[in-house]
Write a protein that holds these residues in place. Structure first.
Motif, PDB file in Angstrom:
ATOM      1  N   MET A 129       0.823  -1.201   0.000  1.00 41.53           N
ATOM      2  CA  MET A 129       0.000   0.000   0.000  1.00 41.53           C
ATOM      3  C   MET A 129       0.860   1.256   0.000  1.00 41.53           C
ATOM      4  SD  MET A 129      -2.976   1.063   2.731  1.00 41.53           S
ATOM      5  CE  MET A 129      -1.862   1.362   4.105  1.00 41.53           C
ATOM      6  N   PHE A 130       1.968   1.243   0.744  1.00 42.37           N
ATOM      7  CA  PHE A 130       2.821   2.419   0.800  1.00 42.37           C
ATOM      8  C   PHE A 130       3.631   2.614  -0.480  1.00 42.37           C
ATOM      9  CE2 PHE A 130       1.590   2.767   5.129  1.00 42.37           C
ATOM     10  CZ  PHE A 130       1.813   4.097   5.455  1.00 42.37           C
ATOM     11  N   ARG A 131       3.807   1.563  -1.278  1.00 38.96           N
ATOM     12  CA  ARG A 131       4.438   1.761  -2.587  1.00 38.96           C
ATOM     13  C   ARG A 131       3.588   2.692  -3.449  1.00 38.96           C
ATOM     14  NH1 ARG A 131       4.718  -4.502  -3.247  1.00 38.96           N
ATOM     15  NH2 ARG A 131       6.074  -4.961  -1.463  1.00 38.96           N
ATOM     16  N   ALA A 132       2.286   2.713  -3.178  1.00 37.46           N
ATOM     17  CA  ALA A 132       1.364   3.572  -3.931  1.00 37.46           C
ATOM     18  C   ALA A 132       1.237   4.961  -3.319  1.00 37.46           C
ATOM     19  CB  ALA A 132      -0.012   2.912  -3.999  1.00 37.46           C
ATOM     20  N   ASN A 133       1.863   5.200  -2.158  1.00 36.53           N
ATOM     21  CA  ASN A 133       1.683   6.453  -1.408  1.00 36.53           C
ATOM     22  C   ASN A 133       0.205   6.679  -1.079  1.00 36.53           C
ATOM     23  OD1 ASN A 133       4.475   7.117  -1.670  1.00 36.53           O
ATOM     24  ND2 ASN A 133       4.075   7.910  -3.720  1.00 36.53           N
ATOM     25  N   ALA A 134      -0.496   5.603  -0.749  1.00 34.75           N
ATOM     26  CA  ALA A 134      -1.948   5.671  -0.596  1.00 34.75           C
ATOM     27  C   ALA A 134      -2.356   6.479   0.628  1.00 34.75           C
ATOM     28  CB  ALA A 134      -2.534   4.263  -0.496  1.00 34.75           C
ATOM     29  N   ILE A 135      -3.302   7.375   0.405  1.00 31.30           N
ATOM     30  CA  ILE A 135      -3.836   8.195   1.485  1.00 31.30           C
ATOM     31  C   ILE A 135      -5.276   8.549   1.103  1.00 31.30           C
ATOM     32  CG2 ILE A 135      -2.928  10.349   0.516  1.00 31.30           C
ATOM     33  CD1 ILE A 135      -2.285  11.183   3.432  1.00 31.30           C
ATOM     34  N   TYR A 136      -6.214   8.345   2.022  1.00 35.46           N
ATOM     35  CA  TYR A 136      -7.633   8.530   1.728  1.00 35.46           C
ATOM     36  C   TYR A 136      -8.081   9.928   2.131  1.00 35.46           C
ATOM     37  CZ  TYR A 136     -12.719   7.749   1.909  1.00 35.46           C
ATOM     38  OH  TYR A 136     -14.081   7.842   1.728  1.00 35.46           O
ATOM     39  N   GLU A 137      -8.739  10.612   1.209  1.00 32.05           N
ATOM     40  CA  GLU A 137      -9.260  11.961   1.426  1.00 32.05           C
ATOM     41  C   GLU A 137      -8.189  12.921   1.959  1.00 32.05           C
ATOM     42  OE1 GLU A 137     -14.027  11.161   1.921  1.00 32.05           O
ATOM     43  OE2 GLU A 137     -12.884  11.534   3.757  1.00 32.05           O
ATOM     44  N   GLY A 138      -6.979  12.732   1.465  1.00 35.50           N
ATOM     45  CA  GLY A 138      -5.911  13.677   1.737  1.00 35.50           C
ATOM     46  C   GLY A 138      -5.212  13.547   3.066  1.00 35.50           C
TER      47      GLY A 138
ATOM     48  N   GLY B 243       3.954   5.180   9.825  1.00 31.88           N
ATOM     49  CA  GLY B 243       3.415   5.375   8.487  1.00 31.88           C
ATOM     50  C   GLY B 243       3.654   6.778   7.962  1.00 31.88           C
ATOM     51  N   THR B 244       3.564   7.774   8.826  1.00 32.89           N
ATOM     52  CA  THR B 244       3.813   9.154   8.419  1.00 32.89           C
ATOM     53  C   THR B 244       5.253   9.330   7.961  1.00 32.89           C
ATOM     54  OG1 THR B 244       2.139   9.930   9.994  1.00 32.89           O
ATOM     55  CG2 THR B 244       3.726  11.552   9.195  1.00 32.89           C
ATOM     56  N   ILE B 245       6.180   8.704   8.662  1.00 31.83           N
ATOM     57  CA  ILE B 245       7.592   8.768   8.274  1.00 31.83           C
ATOM     58  C   ILE B 245       7.817   8.025   6.959  1.00 31.83           C
ATOM     59  CG2 ILE B 245       9.936   8.119   8.946  1.00 31.83           C
ATOM     60  CD1 ILE B 245       8.954   8.342  11.898  1.00 31.83           C
ATOM     61  N   LEU B 246       7.216   6.840   6.829  1.00 34.69           N
ATOM     62  CA  LEU B 246       7.373   6.053   5.604  1.00 34.69           C
ATOM     63  C   LEU B 246       6.896   6.814   4.378  1.00 34.69           C
ATOM     64  CD1 LEU B 246       6.239   2.421   6.548  1.00 34.69           C
ATOM     65  CD2 LEU B 246       8.501   3.132   5.775  1.00 34.69           C
ATOM     66  N   LEU B 247       5.733   7.440   4.490  1.00 36.56           N
ATOM     67  CA  LEU B 247       5.175   8.164   3.347  1.00 36.56           C
ATOM     68  C   LEU B 247       6.099   9.294   2.907  1.00 36.56           C
ATOM     69  CD1 LEU B 247       2.814   8.611   1.382  1.00 36.56           C
ATOM     70  CD2 LEU B 247       1.793  10.123   3.101  1.00 36.56           C
TER      71      LEU B 247
END
Length: 405
Positions: free
Chosen positions: A77-86, A281-285
């Motif tokens: 999921m993080f390979r996609a930089n996925a984030i919902y509604e910003g 997750g915030t650091i990973l993104l």
């Protein structure tokens, strides 16, 4: 609904699922198998075994799925930089397909023909569990007690538990007033005072992260090493996916990183206010976008950004096993082949700052061209004139037509 012969229950050992366990036994008069997953929620999952045994359960599955969860669900999921509604990093959403998969697999292994969960009829999780289960086993029967029983309050659940001899562990402080969910990626809070979107969350609610104002005055610097889009080492120390996330959660939480307070749009049509702590997750993104900035072709990066909201919505709405999510994943994973290198970060009082990024073999950043100094002929600035005129052609034609109005 047909009469099941054996039911596999997603079981946490808490009040809700303990009541559901007994209720299923009484209503359907068939064996109930319990499944409890350790997804990194920070609780001792083995403690559920005596609770299930006390209610007569003979087949009890307790599994450590932390590495599987991070490796096969969180990292893709993080390979996609996925984030919902910003804002939302999908911490609860991404855990549900793994649980759904194991429920179905355990049902097949034990001869079960039904699964059950404790998700309410107003939330997203019921959709995620059931879409996942049906995608994997179309003929599975799903029993969702919250949608049709009359035990629709905490008081009724407690009364049912007491009348049926179900042991309840009462916390001396009365327990948390929030509905909470935790795993290796995040912890979430809903309900209680948060149902008023104007009310500020109480300081005592947060469990994983320091208040950024009280975080250390000395910043922390660290270097993440990426291989094909995944972090494989921190400060040169090789780590497994779960170890990476656990380390980043620890240091991120210490420095007040990863708190958000949002109102999101649930799939069922309800607006819901939730608070989340996702330090790792915030650091990973932040780091992943930094390494992509020098290793991805411009149009590939832009296409990924265009696809990301659709991909994130698929995960949020429960379509992890849908063919369109799988197709998108192939595209995303293929894009990550050159995403290799290191990112240097500084953590300080709630902020993640990128200090540097480098890739020995895959960097597309050419300092000879990017320089503001003499580039020794690597780039002809005169070429820009024709480029601009060609791109301005339609604008100039449009301006002539506009002048007629």
């Amino acid at each position: 609904m047909s009469q099941p012969s054996k039911i596999v229950l997603a079981y946490s050992g808490g009040l809700d699922t303990s009541v559901i366990l007994k209720w299923l036994q009484d209503r359907y008069q068939c064996p109930v198998v319990t499944f409890t997953a350790d997804l990194g929620q920070g609780e001792e999952v083995e403690s559920v075994r005596p609770k299930a045994e006390a209610l007569g359960v003979e087949e009890i599955f307790i599994e450590d799925l932390r590495e599987t969860f991070v490796r096969d669900y969180v990292f893709p999921m993080f390979r996609a930089n996925a984030i919902y509604e910003g804002e939302y990093l999908l911490g609860t959403s991404i855990a549900r397909p793994l649980i759904a998969r194991r429920l179905v697999e355990i049902a097949e292994q034990t001869g079960g023909d039904a699964i059950s969960h404790g998700a309410t009829g107003k939330g997203n999780d019921q959709v995620r569990f059931e879409l996942g289960a049906y995608a994997l086993k179309p003929d599975i029967q799903v029993i969702a007690p919250w949608r049709f029983w009359d035990l629709n309050s905490r008081e009724k659940l407690i009364a049912y538990a007491e009348s049926n001899g179900i042991p309840i562990t009462r916390k001396q402080d009365g327990g948390s007033p929030y509905s909470m969910d935790a795993n290796a990626l995040h912890i979430s809070y809903e309900g209680g005072e948060l149902e008023d979107p104007w009310a500020e969350p109480e300081a005592a609610m947060w469990r994983w992260t320091r208040d950024p104002r009280e975080a250390p005055d000395t910043p922390l610097e660290l270097t993440l090493t990426f291989a094909h889009g995944d972090v494989v080492a921190i400060d040169g120390e090789a780590m497994t996916p779960y170890q990476v996330l656990a380390r980043l959660n620890a240091v991120g939480g210490e420095h007040g990183i990863g708190r958000i307070d949002i109102v999101e749009n649930r799939y069922v049509g309800i607006k819901s206010r939730g608070c989340y702590e996702t330090p790792g997750g915030t650091i990973l993104l932040k780091a992943h976008r930094a390494i992509e900035s020098i290793t991805l072709d411009r149009e590939v990066a832009h296409l990924k950004d265009e696809l990301m909201p659709r991909y994130a919505k698929l995960i949020y709405n429960g379509y992890w096993f849908a063919p369109e999510r799988k197709l998108l994943q192939k595209v995303i994973d293929d894009s990550q082949r050159p995403v290799n290198g290191e990112v240097r970060l500084r953590l300080y009082k709630g902020n993640v700052e990128v200090l540097g990024r480098r890739s020995e073999f895959d960097s597309l950043f050419d300092p000879r061209i990017a320089t503001f100094e003499d580039d020794a002929g690597a780039y002809s600035q005169a070429d820009a004139a024709g480029f601009i005129k060609l791109n301005a052609l339609r604008l100039r034609l449009g301006a002539h037509l506009t002048g007629r109005d």
